[in-house]
Scaffold this motif. Sequence first.
Motif, short mmCIF file in Angstrom:
data_model
loop_
_atom_site.label_atom_id
_atom_site.label_comp_id
_atom_site.label_asym_id
_atom_site.label_seq_id
_atom_site.Cartn_x
_atom_site.Cartn_y
_atom_site.Cartn_z
N PRO A 120 95.84 -21.57 41.88
CA PRO A 120 94.61 -21.84 41.14
C PRO A 120 93.48 -22.37 42.01
O PRO A 120 92.31 -22.01 41.81
CB PRO A 120 95.04 -22.86 40.09
N ALA A 121 93.80 -23.23 42.96
CA ALA A 121 92.75 -23.82 43.79
C ALA A 121 92.03 -22.77 44.64
O ALA A 121 90.87 -22.96 45.02
CB ALA A 121 93.34 -24.90 44.70
N GLY A 122 92.72 -21.67 44.94
CA GLY A 122 92.12 -20.64 45.78
C GLY A 122 91.38 -19.57 45.01
O GLY A 122 90.81 -18.66 45.63
N MET A 123 91.34 -19.67 43.68
CA MET A 123 90.69 -18.62 42.89
C MET A 123 89.21 -18.43 43.22
O MET A 123 88.76 -17.29 43.37
CB MET A 123 90.90 -18.88 41.40
N PRO A 124 88.42 -19.48 43.34
CA PRO A 124 87.01 -19.25 43.68
C PRO A 124 86.82 -18.54 45.02
O PRO A 124 85.92 -17.70 45.15
CB PRO A 124 86.42 -20.67 43.71
N ASP A 125 87.65 -18.86 46.00
CA ASP A 125 87.53 -18.18 47.30
C ASP A 125 87.91 -16.71 47.18
O ASP A 125 87.31 -15.85 47.85
CB ASP A 125 88.41 -18.86 48.34
N ARG A 126 88.90 -16.40 46.35
CA ARG A 126 89.28 -15.00 46.17
C ARG A 126 88.19 -14.24 45.42
O ARG A 126 87.93 -13.05 45.71
CB ARG A 126 90.63 -14.90 45.44
N LEU A 127 87.54 -14.90 44.49
CA LEU A 127 86.38 -14.29 43.82
C LEU A 127 85.27 -14.04 44.82
O LEU A 127 84.65 -12.96 44.82
CB LEU A 127 85.89 -15.20 42.70
N TYR A 128 85.00 -15.01 45.67
CA TYR A 128 83.96 -14.85 46.68
C TYR A 128 84.23 -13.61 47.54
O TYR A 128 83.31 -12.83 47.83
CB TYR A 128 83.89 -16.09 47.57
N LYS A 129 85.48 -13.40 47.91
CA LYS A 129 85.81 -12.26 48.76
C LYS A 129 85.57 -10.94 48.04
O LYS A 129 85.09 -9.97 48.66
CB LYS A 129 87.26 -12.34 49.23
N ILE A 130 85.89 -10.88 46.75
CA ILE A 130 85.62 -9.65 46.00
C ILE A 130 84.13 -9.31 46.09
O ILE A 130 83.74 -8.18 46.40
CB ILE A 130 86.04 -9.79 44.53
#
Length: 237
Positions: A120-130
């Motif tokens: 969960p903590a990494g979700m914003p970074d994964r969104l950023y990459k998309i």
Amino acid sequence: MFLKPSLLAVALALFSGANAFSGKTCRIMPLGASITNGSGSSRGNGYRDDLYNFIQRDGNTVNLVGSQKAGDFHHPYNEGYPGAVLTEVNAHGQDAMPKYRPNVVTLLAGTNDAVFKIDPAGMPDRLYKIVDDILNWPWLTLVVVATLPPNGNPEANALVDSYNAAIPGVVQRFNDQGRWVVLADVRSVVEVGDLVDGTHPNDAAYERMGRKFYEAIQVGESRGWIADVYGPPPQLP
């Protein structure tokens, strides 16, 4: 009764729909998972038919593109993959971008990461990459990033809330770089009671979501962020 000139201008702007635009060609690729695909809606169209109609009625040419077909709307195309998590959405998006070359991408993704508690903590970074990977293609694309609807599972919903709180910051990071990203706060128009199965919205909620995407695209257009479409119309399935 007469209005002062300034009040009259405001009234006319509100009446005429000051944010509406016309004469554009919008090649829109809806990207995400089952909500993008339209799961839960009675006709399988989700928010996509509503978004199409809002933009088309203003006097624009609208084409929805993607490799997936869902619903009975005459433009059923999308890149919504039921069950997909953020990394999978990114992979699907990267496969689709060179095929369909959209000038607008509507992105709603992350529900499955929250449901399955995937980092969960990494979700914003994964969104950023998309978003970053979409913007790195050579043609100009407006990316509309949506907050998530709530979830009927309290633990998943807590993760959804945390992720949603981070999304405006992700959008701002791109804006600070001068890149074309806007926010569609669909969470503000969907409640748990609007969900047909604890995850997917009903028809009325999908329509409100379509309007939020439409309003976000209006914001992008007002900033000059809808470019001419790149290349010939893509081949659709």
